[in-house]
Design a protein around this motif. Structure first.
Motif, PDB file in Angstrom:
ATOM      1  N   GLY A  71      -5.018   0.296   3.981  1.00  0.00           N
ATOM      2  CA  GLY A  71      -3.764   1.055   4.053  1.00  0.00           C
ATOM      3  C   GLY A  71      -4.022   2.432   4.638  1.00  0.00           C
ATOM      4  N   HIS A  72      -3.466   3.471   3.969  1.00  0.00           N
ATOM      5  CA  HIS A  72      -3.793   4.881   4.225  1.00  0.00           C
ATOM      6  C   HIS A  72      -3.099   5.488   5.442  1.00  0.00           C
ATOM      7  CE1 HIS A  72      -6.126   8.500   3.636  1.00  0.00           C
ATOM      8  NE2 HIS A  72      -7.059   8.255   4.528  1.00  0.00           N
ATOM      9  N   THR A  73      -2.885   4.713   6.523  1.00  0.00           N
ATOM     10  CA  THR A  73      -2.234   5.282   7.711  1.00  0.00           C
ATOM     11  C   THR A  73      -0.710   5.233   7.605  1.00  0.00           C
ATOM     12  OG1 THR A  73      -2.130   3.178   8.892  1.00  0.00           O
ATOM     13  CG2 THR A  73      -4.131   4.496   9.205  1.00  0.00           C
ATOM     14  N   HIS A  74      -0.191   4.423   6.694  1.00  0.00           N
ATOM     15  CA  HIS A  74       1.255   4.252   6.508  1.00  0.00           C
ATOM     16  C   HIS A  74       1.907   3.580   7.728  1.00  0.00           C
ATOM     17  CE1 HIS A  74       1.794   7.447   3.091  1.00  0.00           C
ATOM     18  NE2 HIS A  74       0.546   7.006   3.118  1.00  0.00           N
ATOM     19  N   VAL A  75       1.120   2.873   8.511  1.00  0.00           N
ATOM     20  CA  VAL A  75       1.641   2.179   9.696  1.00  0.00           C
ATOM     21  C   VAL A  75       1.163   0.727   9.666  1.00  0.00           C
ATOM     22  CG1 VAL A  75       1.559   2.070  12.232  1.00  0.00           C
ATOM     23  CG2 VAL A  75       1.649   4.294  11.093  1.00  0.00           C
ATOM     24  N   ASN A 112      -6.706   8.012  -1.860  1.00  0.00           N
ATOM     25  CA  ASN A 112      -7.177   9.393  -1.974  1.00  0.00           C
ATOM     26  C   ASN A 112      -6.281  10.238  -2.872  1.00  0.00           C
ATOM     27  OD1 ASN A 112      -5.559   8.785   0.390  1.00  0.00           O
ATOM     28  ND2 ASN A 112      -5.698  10.948   0.925  1.00  0.00           N
ATOM     29  N   HIS A 113      -4.972   9.958  -2.882  1.00  0.00           N
ATOM     30  CA  HIS A 113      -4.080  10.712  -3.773  1.00  0.00           C
ATOM     31  C   HIS A 113      -4.356  10.387  -5.241  1.00  0.00           C
ATOM     32  CE1 HIS A 113      -1.100  12.471  -0.821  1.00  0.00           C
ATOM     33  NE2 HIS A 113      -1.799  11.645  -0.057  1.00  0.00           N
ATOM     34  N   ASP A 114      -4.580   9.101  -5.542  1.00  0.00           N
ATOM     35  CA  ASP A 114      -4.887   8.708  -6.928  1.00  0.00           C
ATOM     36  C   ASP A 114      -6.219   9.314  -7.360  1.00  0.00           C
ATOM     37  OD1 ASP A 114      -2.616   6.955  -6.726  1.00  0.00           O
ATOM     38  OD2 ASP A 114      -3.914   5.529  -5.698  1.00  0.00           O
ATOM     39  N   SER A 141       0.843  -1.196   0.000  1.00  0.00           N
ATOM     40  CA  SER A 141       0.000   0.000   0.000  1.00  0.00           C
ATOM     41  C   SER A 141       0.878   1.246   0.000  1.00  0.00           C
ATOM     42  CB  SER A 141      -0.922   0.009   1.223  1.00  0.00           C
ATOM     43  OG  SER A 141      -1.916   1.024   1.073  1.00  0.00           O
ATOM     44  N   ASP A 142       0.277   2.374  -0.381  1.00  0.00           N
ATOM     45  CA  ASP A 142       0.929   3.677  -0.249  1.00  0.00           C
ATOM     46  C   ASP A 142       2.354   3.683  -0.815  1.00  0.00           C
ATOM     47  OD1 ASP A 142      -1.146   5.354   1.398  1.00  0.00           O
ATOM     48  OD2 ASP A 142      -1.160   3.323   2.229  1.00  0.00           O
ATOM     49  N   VAL A 143       2.433   3.406  -2.101  1.00  0.00           N
ATOM     50  CA  VAL A 143       3.715   3.384  -2.813  1.00  0.00           C
ATOM     51  C   VAL A 143       4.208   4.816  -3.048  1.00  0.00           C
ATOM     52  CG1 VAL A 143       4.914   2.602  -4.895  1.00  0.00           C
ATOM     53  CG2 VAL A 143       3.069   1.206  -3.917  1.00  0.00           C
ATOM     54  N   HIS A 144       3.269   5.721  -3.339  1.00  0.00           N
ATOM     55  CA  HIS A 144       3.565   7.152  -3.447  1.00  0.00           C
ATOM     56  C   HIS A 144       4.739   7.481  -4.363  1.00  0.00           C
ATOM     57  CE1 HIS A 144       0.464   8.791  -0.910  1.00  0.00           C
ATOM     58  NE2 HIS A 144       0.694   7.891   0.023  1.00  0.00           N
ATOM     59  N   SER A 145       4.712   6.923  -5.563  1.00  0.00           N
ATOM     60  CA  SER A 145       5.683   7.288  -6.614  1.00  0.00           C
ATOM     61  C   SER A 145       7.135   7.059  -6.205  1.00  0.00           C
ATOM     62  CB  SER A 145       5.513   8.760  -7.029  1.00  0.00           C
ATOM     63  OG  SER A 145       4.213   9.012  -7.517  1.00  0.00           O
ATOM     64  N   VAL A 153      -9.564  -2.366   0.798  1.00  0.00           N
ATOM     65  CA  VAL A 153      -9.929  -0.945   0.795  1.00  0.00           C
ATOM     66  C   VAL A 153      -8.666  -0.103   0.964  1.00  0.00           C
ATOM     67  CG1 VAL A 153     -12.251  -1.321   1.742  1.00  0.00           C
ATOM     68  CG2 VAL A 153     -10.331  -0.921   3.308  1.00  0.00           C
ATOM     69  N   HIS A 154      -8.771   1.178   0.589  1.00  0.00           N
ATOM     70  CA  HIS A 154      -7.643   2.061   0.870  1.00  0.00           C
ATOM     71  C   HIS A 154      -7.705   2.526   2.328  1.00  0.00           C
ATOM     72  CE1 HIS A 154      -4.351   4.768   0.433  1.00  0.00           C
ATOM     73  NE2 HIS A 154      -5.087   5.796   0.807  1.00  0.00           N
ATOM     74  N   GLY A 155      -8.794   3.197   2.714  1.00  0.00           N
ATOM     75  CA  GLY A 155      -8.865   3.777   4.052  1.00  0.00           C
ATOM     76  C   GLY A 155      -9.520   2.872   5.076  1.00  0.00           C
ATOM     77  N   GLY A 188      -3.770   1.125  -2.940  1.00  0.00           N
ATOM     78  CA  GLY A 188      -3.962   2.530  -3.289  1.00  0.00           C
ATOM     79  C   GLY A 188      -2.856   3.469  -2.862  1.00  0.00           C
ATOM     80  N   ASP A 189      -2.992   4.726  -3.296  1.00  0.00           N
ATOM     81  CA  ASP A 189      -1.932   5.736  -3.216  1.00  0.00           C
ATOM     82  C   ASP A 189      -0.683   5.241  -3.944  1.00  0.00           C
ATOM     83  OD1 ASP A 189      -3.600   7.545  -2.043  1.00  0.00           O
ATOM     84  OD2 ASP A 189      -2.528   7.670  -0.141  1.00  0.00           O
ATOM     85  N   LEU A 190      -0.888   4.967  -5.223  1.00  0.00           N
ATOM     86  CA  LEU A 190       0.239   4.610  -6.085  1.00  0.00           C
ATOM     87  C   LEU A 190       1.107   5.839  -6.302  1.00  0.00           C
ATOM     88  CD1 LEU A 190      -1.771   2.657  -8.827  1.00  0.00           C
ATOM     89  CD2 LEU A 190      -1.052   1.897  -6.572  1.00  0.00           C
TER      90      LEU A 190
HETATM   91 ZN    ZN Z   1      -0.926   7.401   1.460  1.00  0.00          ZN
END
Ligand code: ZN
Length: 241
Positions: free
Chosen positions: A147-151, A62-64, A10-14, A114-116, A35-37
């Motif tokens: 994902g989403h919390t990054h933890v 949410n970023h995507d 999750s949360d790869v963020h480029s 889910v993402h969040g 999500g949050d690719l």
């Molecule tokens: Zn994220």
């Protein structure tokens, strides 16, 4: 399926360096990304292309959603919004078109991705037992991934009570019949639990294992600075915050 190895990211963020290290290390048969690719990092196009090459199942974060006009930019802090504007300018039309087709929730038998949160897949941060309890009640599922919390984290519901715990690197969870789960792999590209290593989880033969992976943080930071993205986005990668 016996012997089948699933990697949940999750949360790869480029962050291409982190993604490549995780994919190499996981050696999985199937890859899912919650999500949050894109957003924050300097490689939106390469990240999406790499995941397409890996035939990964992709969700939108949410970023995507914001990068494709489906989530209000006002929701984000200044740095995140600035990185999103940069992402839209640099990802390329084909990548944005691909992101525009992704959903923040996916059902797959007794699994829900889910993402969040289950209750609010695009936006809610699942951070406490009350939130997890609401998500367990929102849908019928046995295995939930978010994902989403990054933890990295997991909740389990055995009967009525919900308990939560932070898994450490290498921790395993043997999935028990009759128990329901909500599991967070942590973030590939921007961990926020004080550990700078990329995070993911692996599922194989009914056992879930959380894994941390070293990657070339400095290379990712150099690209963020060279792209003219906010300096703090490079700095935070060294400390995992
Ligand atoms: Zn994220």
């Amino acid at each position: 399926m016996a012997g089948m190895r699933l990697a949940v990211l999750s949360d790869v963020h480029s962050n291409l360096e982190a993604l490549d290290a995780v994919l190499r290390n996981a050696a999985a048969d199937r890859v899912v990304v919650l999500g949050d690719l894109v957003g924050y990092g300097a490689d939106p196009a390469a990240v999406v292309e790499r995941l397409r090459d890996a035939s990964a199942t992709l969700l939108a974060g949410n970023h995507d959603l914001a990068a494709t006009g489906r989530f209000d930019l006002e929701w984000f802090n200044r740095v995140a919004a600035e990185a999103l504007v940069w992402t839209v300018e640099h990802a390329g039309d084909a990548v944005l078109e691909e992101l525009s087709r992704l959903s923040p929730v996916l059902r797959d038998g007794d699994r829900i991705l889910v993402h969040g949160s289950v209750r609010d897949p695009a936006a809610e941060y699942l951070r406490d037992v009350a939130g997890a309890t609401a998500s367990f009640a929102a849908e019928q599922f046995t295995f939930g991934f978010y994902g989403h919390t990054h933890v990295p984290f997991f909740y389990e519901q055995d009967g009525g009570a919900v308990q939560g715990r932070i898994p450490r690197d290498g921790d395993s969870l043997v999935l028990e019949a009759g128990t329901r789960y909500l599991m967070n792999p942590g973030s590939v590209g921007q961990p926020r639990d004080g550990d700078a290593r990329a995070s993911c989880l692996l599922v194989e033969d009914g056992v879930v294992t959380w894994q941390r992976v070293d990657y070339d943080v400095q290379a990712a930071q150099r690209k963020i600075r060279a792209a003219g993205l906010p300096e703090v986005l490079a700095d935070r990668l060294s400390v995992g915050r």
